[in-house]
Scaffold this active site. Sequence first.
Site: not given
Ligand code: NVA
Ligand code: CP
Length: 307
Positions: A107, A134, A137, A221, A261, A289
């Site tokens: 990540r 992502h 997800q 989101d 998500c 997930r």
């Molecule tokens: N779009 C959000 C998703 C978090 C799981 C982010 O990147 O922060």
């Molecule tokens: N949806 C998702 O990726 O959650 P986290 O940021 O908690 O991993």
Amino acid sequence: MATERVRHFLEFSDLSRAELEHVFARTRIIKDRFKRYQAYQPLTDRTLAMVFEKASTRTRVSFEAGMYQMGGSVIHLTTGDSQLGRAEPIEDTARVISRMVDIVMIRTFEQSKIERFANNSRVPVINGLTNEYHPCQILADIYTFLELRGPIQGRTVAWIGDANNMAYTWVQAAEQLGFALNFAAPPGYGPDPARITRGPHLTLCQDPRQAAAGADLVTTDVWTSMGYEAEGDARRKAFAHWMVDSGVMAAANPNALFMHCLPAHRGEEVSADVIDGPQSAVWDEAENRLHVQKALLEYLLLGFEVQ
Ligand code: NVA
Ligand code: CP
């Protein structure tokens, strides 16, 4: 060392439609065994390294629990507790980690960073979220739709919100799997024309209700994704009328699902009555997930030869 033959999951489109269908079919089997407390441990002695340069709850717990449940083990690294935080090149990190473990989940910020890692990795690399995509997800979201409503092919999904990592992954999925995506973002926050292909899979809409009209799934989101916090004030203003509320859900098909998500902000991108209401699938979505990623790990490590 050349690594052309290693399969990665850096974007949703890295898996063909046939491979995605295999992963979804395996998800159902793996989830069913898990629910019946039937051990399934094909990954004994396999190790997953997870590298987190951004915060996580679901991604960490689902990959870590999933790997242990399948008989493997996990190493958890962050920028702060590894040499990545002290500017060791990502290429060198990839060369070293991938000699010691069997698969890597990352990540991070730019997609180019995960691509540089993958280009120097001897083992499969999974995108656990970047600024651009992502894909894990969206695997879970589509599996959840499949489970609750049947195949997504030919159906309509409404994306209401920022052109962020989730949104661009939905665009890829719509093209890959053959469904329609209605995309509504406030002015200035829509998709970059250079990153989308126009076609029957994508309709750009003016407002949330127009996007929701005829949708079988409404999804959104956060207004401000991780890494964009400095834009928070401007985004709060721009997205002020971009909430999925009961009026938006009423524009969708009567049995439409709502997904997010998570983590969510009630009263911003979604109203509490929608996310906590009867059309919301967010808890199944989060749980899935775990199950889809177990199927993904299985596929990347063992291919189609599974029991
Ligand atoms: N779009 C959000 C998703 C978090 C799981 C982010 O990147 O922060
Ligand atoms: N949806 C998702 O990726 O959650 P986290 O940021 O908690 O991993």
